[in-house]
Every structure is written in structure tokens, then in C-alpha cells.
Design a protein around this motif. Structure first.
Motif, mmCIF file in Angstrom:
data_model
loop_
_atom_site.group_PDB
_atom_site.id
_atom_site.type_symbol
_atom_site.label_atom_id
_atom_site.label_comp_id
_atom_site.label_asym_id
_atom_site.label_seq_id
_atom_site.Cartn_x
_atom_site.Cartn_y
_atom_site.Cartn_z
ATOM 1 N N PHE A 115 0.854 -1.193 0.000
ATOM 2 C CA PHE A 115 0.000 0.000 0.000
ATOM 3 C C PHE A 115 0.882 1.232 0.000
ATOM 4 C CE2 PHE A 115 -3.147 -2.629 2.647
ATOM 5 C CZ PHE A 115 -3.790 -3.091 1.523
ATOM 6 N N GLN A 116 0.355 2.298 -0.514
ATOM 7 C CA GLN A 116 1.075 3.569 -0.535
ATOM 8 C C GLN A 116 0.472 4.496 0.524
ATOM 9 O OE1 GLN A 116 0.735 5.715 -4.219
ATOM 10 N NE2 GLN A 116 2.264 7.201 -3.629
ATOM 11 N N VAL A 117 1.334 5.076 1.350
ATOM 12 C CA VAL A 117 0.904 6.020 2.374
ATOM 13 C C VAL A 117 1.666 7.321 2.159
ATOM 14 C CG1 VAL A 117 0.772 6.512 4.847
ATOM 15 C CG2 VAL A 117 0.478 4.165 4.028
ATOM 16 N N THR A 118 0.938 8.425 2.098
ATOM 17 C CA THR A 118 1.578 9.730 1.929
ATOM 18 C C THR A 118 1.060 10.700 2.982
ATOM 19 O OG1 THR A 118 -0.105 10.438 0.340
ATOM 20 C CG2 THR A 118 1.892 9.448 -0.573
ATOM 21 N N VAL A 119 1.880 11.685 3.279
ATOM 22 C CA VAL A 119 1.515 12.729 4.236
ATOM 23 C C VAL A 119 1.725 14.074 3.568
ATOM 24 C CG1 VAL A 119 2.120 13.807 6.440
ATOM 25 C CG2 VAL A 119 2.196 11.328 6.215
#
Length: 126
Positions: A115-119
Motif C-alpha cells: 500500500f502507498q501512504v503519503t503525508v
């Protein structure tokens, strides 16, 4: 569990949930760490009571976002957010419990699931 993160924080939180999910995605139990960690951090470090959580399911893709209003996080600090034990300078100076492990665990689970997680952090016009 998410809302009881701290014995010292008695404030009520208004969480707005939006979106629809058909629940067609198969994930491991460990997936729960991802939304729980994001929501817990939003609750812990918010400056106002409202938190927005949006689910957006399209075909085989599920986007999940958590929006809260807190202190600005610089691009340099965002790069370190998922490192084990890391807390922003502002988080360290606040009277909020934390060890810097929640987002690290989130990163480990996200990578295992691919999964891709960005902030993102923005300064808002006031």
C-alpha cells in the motif's frame, strides 16, 4: 481504542466519516493498524476538534484519507515521520503521549501489503 489514546486528553472529538465502501477488498487483520494509526495521530495532534475521514472506492482501488488541523510539518520532518521512534519537534514539546512507533508500525504493514501512504502538510490562510 483510537479515541482513548491518552488518559490526559478528555476533549470530545467530532469525526466526520464520508464515502462508501463495498467491502470487496481482502486484507489481513494487520491492515487495521493503518487507519487506526492515522486516526490516532490525527486525534492526538489536532488543534481543533474536527477530523475528516474519507473513503473513496473505485474499481480495485481504495483511497482512505484522514484530514485534521494541527501544527505545520515541514517537508524534512515528513520524510522522517515513518522512521522508528521519530517524533516531530512540535510533538516532542507537546504534552501528548507518544513513542514514535505508531507511524513506524503503519509503514511496516503498508509495505507488507504493498500500500502507498503519503503525508501532506499545508499552511492555511487565516
Amino acid at each position: 481504542m483510537v479515541l482513548s489514546h491518552s488518559k490526559t486528553n478528555k476533549n470530545r472529538v467530532k469525526i466526520n466519516l464520508m464515502g462508501r465502501v463495498k467491502n470487496l477488498h481482502r486484507v489481513f487483520e494487520s491492515f487495521k493498524i493503518i487507519p487506526l494509526s492515522l486516526i490516532q495521530n490525527a486525534v492526538k495532534y489536532r488543534k481543533c476538534n474536527d477530523i475528516e475521514i474519507v473513503f473513496d472506492e473505485r474499481d480495485t482501488k481504495l483511497d482512505f484519507s484522514v484530514v485534521s488541523y494541527g501544527d505545520f510539518i515541514s517537508e524534512e520532518e515528513i520524510k522522517s515521520l515513518f522512521k522508528r521512534g521519530y517524533r516531530t519537534k512540535k510533538a516532542e514539546s507537546m504534552n501528548v503521549e507518544g513513542s514514535g512507533l505508531g507511524l513506524y508500525a503503519l509503514k511496516v504493514v503498508a509495505e507488507a501489503h504493498e500500500f502507498q501512504v503519503t503525508v501532506r502538510s499545508e499552511v492555511l490562510d487565516t
